[in-house]
Structures are given as C-alpha cells and as structure tokens.
Design a protein around this motif. Structure first.
Motif, PDB file in Angstrom:
ATOM      1  N   TYR A   1     -43.315  67.165  -9.759  1.00 10.07           N
ATOM      2  CA  TYR A   1     -44.614  67.698 -10.166  1.00 10.07           C
ATOM      3  C   TYR A   1     -45.757  67.237  -9.276  1.00 10.07           C
ATOM      4  CZ  TYR A   1     -42.864  69.804 -14.413  1.00 10.07           C
ATOM      5  OH  TYR A   1     -42.206  70.608 -15.313  1.00 10.07           O
ATOM      6  N   ASP A   2     -45.442  66.668  -8.117  1.00  7.87           N
ATOM      7  CA  ASP A   2     -46.500  66.210  -7.225  1.00  7.87           C
ATOM      8  C   ASP A   2     -46.538  66.979  -5.905  1.00  7.87           C
ATOM      9  OD1 ASP A   2     -44.236  65.213  -6.015  1.00  7.87           O
ATOM     10  OD2 ASP A   2     -44.862  63.121  -6.076  1.00  7.87           O
ATOM     11  N   THR A   3     -45.857  68.106  -5.860  1.00  9.86           N
ATOM     12  CA  THR A   3     -45.832  68.931  -4.664  1.00  9.86           C
ATOM     13  C   THR A   3     -45.925  70.409  -5.048  1.00  9.86           C
ATOM     14  OG1 THR A   3     -44.535  69.551  -2.710  1.00  9.86           O
ATOM     15  CG2 THR A   3     -43.300  68.905  -4.666  1.00  9.86           C
ATOM     16  N   THR A   4     -46.412  71.219  -4.136  1.00  7.05           N
ATOM     17  CA  THR A   4     -46.522  72.656  -4.393  1.00  7.05           C
ATOM     18  C   THR A   4     -45.277  73.420  -3.961  1.00  7.05           C
ATOM     19  OG1 THR A   4     -47.637  73.005  -2.272  1.00  7.05           O
ATOM     20  CG2 THR A   4     -49.044  72.681  -4.217  1.00  7.05           C
TER      21      THR A   4
ATOM     22  N   PHE B   1     -54.394  61.066  -5.663  1.00  7.88           N
ATOM     23  CA  PHE B   1     -53.902  59.699  -5.586  1.00  7.88           C
ATOM     24  C   PHE B   1     -52.424  59.650  -5.947  1.00  7.88           C
ATOM     25  CE2 PHE B   1     -56.078  59.725  -9.735  1.00  7.88           C
ATOM     26  CZ  PHE B   1     -55.076  59.309 -10.582  1.00  7.88           C
ATOM     27  N   ASN B   2     -51.785  60.826  -5.996  1.00  5.56           N
ATOM     28  CA  ASN B   2     -50.345  60.887  -6.216  1.00  5.56           C
ATOM     29  C   ASN B   2     -49.759  61.976  -5.318  1.00  5.56           C
ATOM     30  OD1 ASN B   2     -51.704  62.924  -7.782  1.00  5.56           O
ATOM     31  ND2 ASN B   2     -49.853  63.226  -8.969  1.00  5.56           N
ATOM     32  N   GLY B   3     -48.485  61.886  -5.055  1.00 11.30           N
ATOM     33  CA  GLY B   3     -47.810  62.928  -4.286  1.00 11.30           C
ATOM     34  C   GLY B   3     -47.808  62.694  -2.795  1.00 11.30           C
TER      35      GLY B   3
ATOM     36  N   TYR C   1     -52.928  65.108  -9.900  1.00  7.55           N
ATOM     37  CA  TYR C   1     -52.435  66.474  -9.981  1.00  7.55           C
ATOM     38  C   TYR C   1     -51.027  66.510 -10.560  1.00  7.55           C
ATOM     39  CZ  TYR C   1     -56.237  67.602  -6.764  1.00  7.55           C
ATOM     40  OH  TYR C   1     -57.467  67.771  -6.187  1.00  7.55           O
ATOM     41  N   THR C   2     -50.812  67.444 -11.459  1.00  2.24           N
ATOM     42  CA  THR C   2     -49.479  67.775 -11.944  1.00  2.24           C
ATOM     43  C   THR C   2     -49.298  69.252 -11.623  1.00  2.24           C
ATOM     44  OG1 THR C   2     -49.710  66.160 -13.723  1.00  2.24           O
ATOM     45  CG2 THR C   2     -47.927  67.786 -13.914  1.00  2.24           C
TER      46      THR C   2
END
Length: 128
Positions: free
Chosen positions: A34-37, A58-60, A82-83
């Motif tokens: 859930y940290d990438t598109t 601040f994640n991914g 981001y999720t």
C-alpha cells in the motif's frame, strides 16, 4: 491525530454505497503493498506523482530520509502518510497542514477527474 482525506476513481462506488465500500477498503486487504502506485490507475498514479512534490511521503519508496524529515519539520513544511490502492489514495497529514492539503487536493482531483471524500470532516464526497 491526523487529518484524513480520500481520493478515488469516481466510477468505483456510488455515494449511497460509499460507507460500506470504505469500510471494506480501509481494511487494507488488497493483495499488494500500500505504499506504491504499482497497479494503480493512471489517474491515481498521476495524482500521487504530483502531490508528493508538495506533500512528500514519509513512507514508501519515495519516502524522505530521516534528515530530510527533520529539516522539513524544522521549517514547518508538510509531509504526508499515503495508503495507495488500485483506485484510491488515502492521505493523512497533521491538522496544521489540513487547509493546504484540502486546497491542493481539490484542484488536482478536479483536473484528473477524481472524487474526493472528506473523511476527517463530515464525510462529504465531491465528484468531477
């Protein structure tokens, strides 16, 4: 506590079905990170790519380093959590950054023809 907003593909759910859909989606059970598109729609990928210029994650994989985070915090600059799903992005920021996020997200979502759900407010949904 954070300010939360959801950007999503408008055709994925009706306003009437939104509460039930959001309850299911927010369990984060899609079979991916859930940290990438990766695997997200083109509009969601574009939205994320553009938003992280102002609200870096601040994640991914595009997360700031600890030093970069500390520097942004010292300057009072925003960062976001981001999720990311196939057809949505859930964004969390500090309440001090909420107004800026709402303004930017509204403009970007309209341009990319995405819907916005104001999760931390009254849950209202705005569609293109």
């Amino acid at each position: 506590m954070s300010y939360d907003i959801l950007i999503f593909e408008p055709d994925v759910v009706t306003d009437e079905d939104f509460p039930r859909w959001w309850e299911q989606v927010s369990r984060w059970e899609e079979p991916h990170e859930y940290d990438t598109t990766t695997g997200s729609t083109q509009a969601i990928r574009s939205f994320y790519r553009d938003l992280i210029r102002v609200f870096p994650p601040f994640n991914g994989p595009y997360a700031l380093t600890e030093e970069e985070l500390d520097a942004r915090e010292a300057e009072g600059l925003p960062v976001a959590d981001y999720t990311i799903g196939t057809d949505f992005i859930f964004i969390s920021v500090g309440w001090s950054d909420a107004n800026a996020l709402v303004k930017i997200v509204g403009q970007m979502a309209w341009t990319l023809r995405l819907a916005v759900a104001y999760i931390s407010e009254d849950g209202s949904i705005f569609r293109p």
